[in-house]
Design a protein around this motif. Structure first.
Motif, PDB file in Angstrom:
ATOM      1  N   VAL A  30      33.582  55.392  61.277  1.00 28.67           N
ATOM      2  CA  VAL A  30      32.738  55.763  60.142  1.00 28.67           C
ATOM      3  C   VAL A  30      33.650  56.095  58.971  1.00 28.67           C
ATOM      4  O   VAL A  30      34.433  57.046  59.037  1.00 28.67           O
ATOM      5  CB  VAL A  30      31.828  56.957  60.472  1.00 28.67           C
ATOM      6  N   ALA A  31      33.559  55.301  57.917  1.00 28.98           N
ATOM      7  CA  ALA A  31      34.482  55.414  56.790  1.00 28.98           C
ATOM      8  C   ALA A  31      33.789  56.009  55.576  1.00 28.98           C
ATOM      9  O   ALA A  31      32.677  55.603  55.229  1.00 28.98           O
ATOM     10  CB  ALA A  31      35.057  54.045  56.446  1.00 28.98           C
ATOM     11  N   PHE A  32      34.460  56.943  54.937  1.00 30.24           N
ATOM     12  CA  PHE A  32      33.918  57.536  53.721  1.00 30.24           C
ATOM     13  C   PHE A  32      35.061  58.116  52.910  1.00 30.24           C
ATOM     14  O   PHE A  32      36.231  57.948  53.255  1.00 30.24           O
ATOM     15  CB  PHE A  32      32.848  58.587  54.043  1.00 30.24           C
ATOM     16  N   GLY A  33      34.733  58.808  51.843  1.00 35.64           N
ATOM     17  CA  GLY A  33      35.754  59.224  50.892  1.00 35.64           C
ATOM     18  C   GLY A  33      35.907  58.148  49.828  1.00 35.64           C
ATOM     19  O   GLY A  33      35.510  56.991  50.029  1.00 35.64           O
ATOM     20  N   GLY A  34      36.496  58.500  48.713  1.00 32.26           N
ATOM     21  CA  GLY A  34      36.615  57.538  47.627  1.00 32.26           C
ATOM     22  C   GLY A  34      37.381  56.289  47.982  1.00 32.26           C
ATOM     23  O   GLY A  34      37.111  55.205  47.457  1.00 32.26           O
ATOM     24  N   ALA A  35      38.357  56.382  48.901  1.00 33.33           N
ATOM     25  CA  ALA A  35      39.198  55.232  49.231  1.00 33.33           C
ATOM     26  C   ALA A  35      39.003  54.713  50.649  1.00 33.33           C
ATOM     27  O   ALA A  35      39.458  53.622  50.974  1.00 33.33           O
ATOM     28  CB  ALA A  35      40.674  55.599  49.025  1.00 33.33           C
ATOM     29  N   GLY A  36      38.318  55.459  51.510  1.00 37.96           N
ATOM     30  CA  GLY A  36      38.196  55.077  52.914  1.00 37.96           C
ATOM     31  C   GLY A  36      37.601  53.703  53.155  1.00 37.96           C
ATOM     32  O   GLY A  36      38.151  52.911  53.932  1.00 37.96           O
ATOM     33  N   PRO A  37      36.476  53.342  52.522  1.00 39.62           N
ATOM     34  CA  PRO A  37      35.861  52.039  52.797  1.00 39.62           C
ATOM     35  C   PRO A  37      36.714  50.837  52.386  1.00 39.62           C
ATOM     36  O   PRO A  37      36.460  49.726  52.845  1.00 39.62           O
ATOM     37  CB  PRO A  37      34.560  52.090  51.979  1.00 39.62           C
ATOM     38  N   MET A  38      37.706  51.039  51.541  1.00 34.16           N
ATOM     39  CA  MET A  38      38.594  49.932  51.167  1.00 34.16           C
ATOM     40  C   MET A  38      39.590  49.608  52.276  1.00 34.16           C
ATOM     41  O   MET A  38      40.071  48.487  52.376  1.00 34.16           O
ATOM     42  CB  MET A  38      39.353  50.259  49.871  1.00 34.16           C
ATOM     43  N   HIS A  39      39.922  50.587  53.092  1.00 31.36           N
ATOM     44  CA  HIS A  39      40.953  50.417  54.120  1.00 31.36           C
ATOM     45  C   HIS A  39      40.394  50.404  55.534  1.00 31.36           C
ATOM     46  O   HIS A  39      41.129  50.112  56.485  1.00 31.36           O
ATOM     47  CB  HIS A  39      41.976  51.556  54.009  1.00 31.36           C
ATOM     48  N   ALA A  40      39.112  50.726  55.699  1.00 27.62           N
ATOM     49  CA  ALA A  40      38.559  50.976  57.033  1.00 27.62           C
ATOM     50  C   ALA A  40      38.689  49.775  57.960  1.00 27.62           C
ATOM     51  O   ALA A  40      39.083  49.924  59.125  1.00 27.62           O
ATOM     52  CB  ALA A  40      37.097  51.391  56.906  1.00 27.62           C
ATOM     53  N   ALA A  41      38.352  48.579  57.488  1.00 28.35           N
ATOM     54  CA  ALA A  41      38.396  47.404  58.366  1.00 28.35           C
ATOM     55  C   ALA A  41      39.816  47.130  58.845  1.00 28.35           C
ATOM     56  O   ALA A  41      40.037  46.777  60.013  1.00 28.35           O
ATOM     57  CB  ALA A  41      37.831  46.191  57.641  1.00 28.35           C
ATOM     58  N   ARG A  42      40.798  47.295  57.963  1.00 24.61           N
ATOM     59  CA  ARG A  42      42.189  47.054  58.352  1.00 24.61           C
ATOM     60  C   ARG A  42      42.664  48.091  59.370  1.00 24.61           C
ATOM     61  O   ARG A  42      43.425  47.768  60.292  1.00 24.61           O
ATOM     62  CB  ARG A  42      43.091  47.084  57.111  1.00 24.61           C
ATOM     63  N   VAL A  43      42.227  49.337  59.215  1.00 24.73           N
ATOM     64  CA  VAL A  43      42.576  50.362  60.193  1.00 24.73           C
ATOM     65  C   VAL A  43      41.912  50.048  61.529  1.00 24.73           C
ATOM     66  O   VAL A  43      42.525  50.152  62.593  1.00 24.73           O
ATOM     67  CB  VAL A  43      42.165  51.761  59.683  1.00 24.73           C
TER      68      VAL A  43
ATOM     69  N   PRO B  87      28.476  55.036  55.429  1.00 22.50           N
ATOM     70  CA  PRO B  87      27.183  55.673  55.137  1.00 22.50           C
ATOM     71  C   PRO B  87      26.850  55.624  53.654  1.00 22.50           C
ATOM     72  O   PRO B  87      27.725  55.390  52.814  1.00 22.50           O
ATOM     73  CB  PRO B  87      27.393  57.113  55.604  1.00 22.50           C
ATOM     74  N   PRO B  88      25.572  55.814  53.303  1.00 28.69           N
ATOM     75  CA  PRO B  88      25.223  55.889  51.885  1.00 28.69           C
ATOM     76  C   PRO B  88      25.929  57.060  51.220  1.00 28.69           C
ATOM     77  O   PRO B  88      26.236  58.061  51.866  1.00 28.69           O
ATOM     78  CB  PRO B  88      23.705  56.081  51.899  1.00 28.69           C
ATOM     79  N   TYR B  89      26.181  56.914  49.937  1.00 24.76           N
ATOM     80  CA  TYR B  89      26.896  57.932  49.173  1.00 24.76           C
ATOM     81  C   TYR B  89      28.242  58.250  49.821  1.00 24.76           C
ATOM     82  O   TYR B  89      28.672  59.400  49.907  1.00 24.76           O
ATOM     83  CB  TYR B  89      26.059  59.217  49.032  1.00 24.76           C
ATOM     84  N   CYS B  90      28.904  57.188  50.297  1.00 23.80           N
ATOM     85  CA  CYS B  90      30.139  57.378  51.060  1.00 23.80           C
ATOM     86  C   CYS B  90      31.227  58.051  50.245  1.00 23.80           C
ATOM     87  O   CYS B  90      32.068  58.753  50.797  1.00 23.80           O
ATOM     88  CB  CYS B  90      30.634  56.031  51.600  1.00 23.80           C
ATOM     89  N   GLY B  91      31.226  57.824  48.940  1.00 25.89           N
ATOM     90  CA  GLY B  91      32.268  58.423  48.123  1.00 25.89           C
ATOM     91  C   GLY B  91      32.168  59.922  48.011  1.00 25.89           C
ATOM     92  O   GLY B  91      33.141  60.593  47.654  1.00 25.89           O
TER      93      GLY B  91
ATOM     94  N   GLY C 209      49.221  62.744  54.919  1.00 25.50           N
ATOM     95  CA  GLY C 209      49.319  62.700  53.465  1.00 25.50           C
ATOM     96  C   GLY C 209      49.229  61.277  52.960  1.00 25.50           C
ATOM     97  O   GLY C 209      50.230  60.708  52.510  1.00 25.50           O
ATOM     98  N   ALA C 210      48.046  60.690  53.054  1.00 21.51           N
ATOM     99  CA  ALA C 210      47.821  59.318  52.617  1.00 21.51           C
ATOM    100  C   ALA C 210      46.459  59.235  51.957  1.00 21.51           C
ATOM    101  O   ALA C 210      45.437  59.415  52.625  1.00 21.51           O
ATOM    102  CB  ALA C 210      47.898  58.355  53.807  1.00 21.51           C
ATOM    103  N   GLY C 211      46.431  58.992  50.666  1.00 20.24           N
ATOM    104  CA  GLY C 211      45.169  58.901  49.937  1.00 20.24           C
ATOM    105  C   GLY C 211      45.310  57.961  48.769  1.00 20.24           C
ATOM    106  O   GLY C 211      46.360  57.337  48.558  1.00 20.24           O
TER     107      GLY C 211
ATOM    108  N   PHE D 126      36.532  58.737  59.542  1.00 20.28           N
ATOM    109  CA  PHE D 126      37.716  58.329  58.787  1.00 20.28           C
ATOM    110  C   PHE D 126      37.459  58.647  57.321  1.00 20.28           C
ATOM    111  O   PHE D 126      36.702  57.963  56.641  1.00 20.28           O
ATOM    112  CB  PHE D 126      37.979  56.838  58.998  1.00 20.28           C
ATOM    113  N   ASP D 127      38.074  59.717  56.854  1.00 13.93           N
ATOM    114  CA  ASP D 127      37.840  60.246  55.511  1.00 13.93           C
ATOM    115  C   ASP D 127      39.119  60.098  54.698  1.00 13.93           C
ATOM    116  O   ASP D 127      40.105  60.790  54.952  1.00 13.93           O
ATOM    117  CB  ASP D 127      37.432  61.714  55.617  1.00 13.93           C
ATOM    118  N   MET D 128      39.115  59.189  53.742  1.00  9.06           N
ATOM    119  CA  MET D 128      40.284  58.982  52.886  1.00  9.06           C
ATOM    120  C   MET D 128      39.918  59.316  51.449  1.00  9.06           C
ATOM    121  O   MET D 128      39.095  58.654  50.828  1.00  9.06           O
ATOM    122  CB  MET D 128      40.780  57.542  52.970  1.00  9.06           C
ATOM    123  N   GLY D 129      40.506  60.371  50.951  1.00  4.71           N
ATOM    124  CA  GLY D 129      40.266  60.777  49.576  1.00  4.71           C
ATOM    125  C   GLY D 129      41.440  60.420  48.693  1.00  4.71           C
ATOM    126  O   GLY D 129      42.136  59.435  48.909  1.00  4.71           O
ATOM    127  N   GLY D 130      41.678  61.259  47.709  1.00  2.00           N
ATOM    128  CA  GLY D 130      42.747  60.972  46.774  1.00  2.00           C
ATOM    129  C   GLY D 130      44.101  61.471  47.229  1.00  2.00           C
ATOM    130  O   GLY D 130      45.136  60.973  46.788  1.00  2.00           O
TER     131      GLY D 130
END
Length: 671
Positions: free
Chosen positions: A445-458, A470-474, A332-334, A279-283
């Protein structure tokens, strides 16, 4: 001492990860420069290098959206399409599936074809599906076509003759004549010699369309890096997750169309879980993919530039591309997605993004429209990022929604947060539920600048009980680039070839030559697969090769039941043969050690959670302060490049790899 560098250029940020020979890591994140992506790359690489000697960089691996953007924005070069006499209308006629709002549009107009009708040309020749020459090639017809193409000022040509996968001799002769007057000529037998005329033609056209752009871009990148002292080889991530040289990427540009998203999936596959959903959520976008048994799902056909296709499997929703690609779903969601009210007054989020310029309102770069990042800042999930954030500007932007909706600022912000989470959940639905996969047995597995903020809700929406950050997730996609092995693929269609071993050997030799190795060299891996179908059917499935026909049939039957849910038996036939040559690198994803510049623990902060009745004081940690005991939500864990939100009902713990594992500690309702 030597250094390798991974560079991922996204719609909002350019991420750079530098790793030395001992595994120590330095990261940099800067705003992408759309007017010149290389400027942002040089800025990021310079920051990551710091005072290190750039001459010690031994390898640069790059994931780029250049090819994707050229297709989506129709900014490639003008292409002439050359085909067999009688088939020039195939591309102008094309295919298009009416999806979403197009279904009910009485004034519907199909999108323009990849090549205009006037730029499609015919030559006199004909080859049968078995490779027999039915009509010899007329060189005079080719020279007339070449003259007309040159007269139109077209500099790039795509040659796709009927059944050239079975006998490429005519295509090679046509290309030789065209190259006398045209600088860029691409043939289908060079790019992807596989059956299905329309798909093979569009794949060849797209390679001719973006190839000159890719060649120019990589040449300029090499020059700009040399200016700052880096003269190391440049490699490019291809769509299937392998890495190829810059020279090969320029020749086979179509293989890089899904370059950027593939790197993040490799990072997710390297987390140690056998079955995960990346789950990769960027800008700008959010991307998901299923990884089973540690291997990402691969598709051999996807579609670009269309509507409603998510992962690109939906036929007719874009231009079909017949090259291997990691099977992704994208929406298209970032973080930069703009929230807006439609004419009926309903709240919508995306797909338009504020990008890096002007960016979200809180970036203080001139943006004023409310975005997902602004909403998360108002909710207290963010405090700062790779650049300073303005809570006041974010609040003013959210007030533009709250006032007409008649709700408070925080209620409007949480509505934006929920809507974008639902939008991203639709991508997870595409790669799991729609394909008969129960997501509850997977870790997200959540990463990207915004992914870890939304991962649990998804995850809650699918009953997923484990989230891994993961480390260095952003900058996980840039980190994933460093784990990619040098590899490339070859395919050839031959209906039940009498000597499969010879076909595979030839394919392996071609692929190995592109990588500058031999299939027999120590450490070089050659994997073989074959496309199989029931005799009388027209669609096939790819299975691992074995020369034992009963075993091969059994593998196909199992795969058929897995894909279609039907236990079927019958006579099979082999359609296409595939070889993948890989030169492994030392696998090492960043894991140990803290990132340079990691934030100190700020203590507590007010954050908004409906379960607690609104704003509440929550603990704020870094990975260094999350000890062995579980951290129960609500809580926040801040990284240098991202923020992990632990909602009520979840707990977080730090693994030995420095990955944060979120676990549902209570039963969460699934909407």
């Amino acid at each position: 001492m030597g250094y390798t560098i991974g560079v991922d250029v996204g719609g909002t940020f350019t991420d750079v990860v530098l790793r030395d020979t001992y595994g120590a890591v330095s990261v940099a994140k800067c705003l992408s420069t759309h007017y010149d992506p290389i400027a942002g790359i040089v800025t990021g690489v310079t920051r990551a290098l710091g005072d290190r000697d750039p001459a010690l960089v031994t390898r640069v691996v790059h994931a780029t959206t250049l090819a994707t953007n050229a297709v989506l924005e129709r900014k490639g070069v003008r292409v002439a399409f050359v085909t067999t006499q009688g088939f020039r209308a195939a591309i102008p006629l094309g295919r298009y599936a009416r999806v979403e709002e197009d279904r009910y549009d009485l004034r519907f107009s199909p999108p323009p074809p990849p090549v205009a009708a006037g730029d499609c040309f015919e030559v006199v020749e004909r080859v049968s599906a078995r490779g027999a020459v039915l009509t010899p090639l007329d060189p005079g017809s080719v020279r007339r076509v070449a003259a007309e193409i040159a007269e139109r000022g077209i500099t790039s040509a795509a040659v796709c003759l009927l059944h050239s996968y079975a006998n490429p001799s005519h295509e090679r002769q046509v290309a030789a004549i065209l190259r006398e007057s045209l600088p860029n000529v691409v043939t289908s037998s060079e790019i992807w010699p596989e059956i299905r005329e329309y798909e093979r033609a569009t794949t060849t056209i797209m390679s001719a369309y973006i190839g000159p752009l890719m060649a120019s871009y990589l040449s300029r990148l090499r020059e700009r890096l040399a200016e700052i002292g880096i003269r190391a080889p440049i490699h490019v991530m291809e769509s299937s997750g392998g890495v190829i040289s810059a020279e090969l990427a320029a020749r086979r540009a179509v293989a890089t169309i899904e370059s950027g998203p593939a790197a993040g999936v490799l990072a997710a596959a390297g987390t140690g879980f056998a079955n995960v959903i990346s789950f990769d959520m960027g800008g700008t976008t959010a991307k998901t993919c299923v990884v089973r048994g540690g291997r990402p799902e691969i598709t051999h056909e996807f579609h670009v530039g269309g509507k409603g296709s998510f992962g690109g499997r939906r036929s007719g929703t874009g231009v079909p591309i017949k090259t291997p690609a990691i099977d992704l779903a994208e929406v298209g969601a970032g973080g930069g997605s703009v929230a807006w009210l439609d004419p009926a007054g309903a709240l919508r989020v995306g797909p338009h993004s504020a990008g890096s310029s002007p960016g979200p309102a809180c970036y203080s770069l001139g943006g004023s429209e409310p975005t997902v990042t602004d909403a998360n800042l108002v909710l207290g999930y963010l405090s700062s990022a790779s650049l300073p954030l303005s809570p006041d500007l974010a609040g003013k932007a959210l007030d533009r929604l709250a006032s007409p909706l008649g709700v408070s600022r925080e209620e409007a912000a949480y509505a934006v947060h929920e809507i974008v989470s639902a939008s991203m959940a639709s991508a997870v639905h595409v790669v799991t539920v729609q394909r008969g996969i129960d997501p509850r047995g997977f870790a997200l597995v959540a990463f990207g600048g915004a992914g870890p903020m939304h991962a649990a809700r998804v995850a809650e929406r699918f009953g997923i009980g484990t989230v891994v950050v993961p480390p260095y997730c952003g900058v996980a996609s840039a980190a994933g680039l460093l784990s990619g092995a040098l590899s490339t693929d070859r395919v050839l269609s031959r209906l039940d070839a009498p000597d499969p071993a010879a076909v595979f050997a030839a394919l392996a030799d071609e692929a190995a030559a592109d990588l500058g190795v031999s299939p027999s060299d120590p450490g070089v891996l050659v994997s073989r697969s074959v496309d199989v179908r029931f005799k009388g059917q027209s669609h096939d499935l790819t299975v691992e090769w074995t020369s034992e026909r009963p075993v091969l049939a059994s593998r196909f039957f199992e795969r058929y039941e897995e894909v279609y849910g039907i236990a079927q038996r019958g006579e099979i036939e082999l359609v296409s043969y595939r070889a993948r040559v890989t030169v492994p690198t030392t696998p090492h994803l960043p894991g140990a050690g803290a990132a340079a510049g990691e934030r100190a623990t700020p203590g507590t902060r007010r954050a908004y959670f409906p379960e607690t009745g609104g704003y509440t004081e929550v603990p704020v940690h870094t990975r260094d302060t999350v000890d062995g005991s579980p951290l129960h939500g609500p809580a926040i864990i801040e990284d240098a490049e991202s923020t992990i939100v632990v909602p009520p009902g979840w707990s977080a713990a730090l693994a030995g790899t420095r990955a944060v594992h979120l676990t549902r500690s209570t039963t969460c309702p699934t909407p």
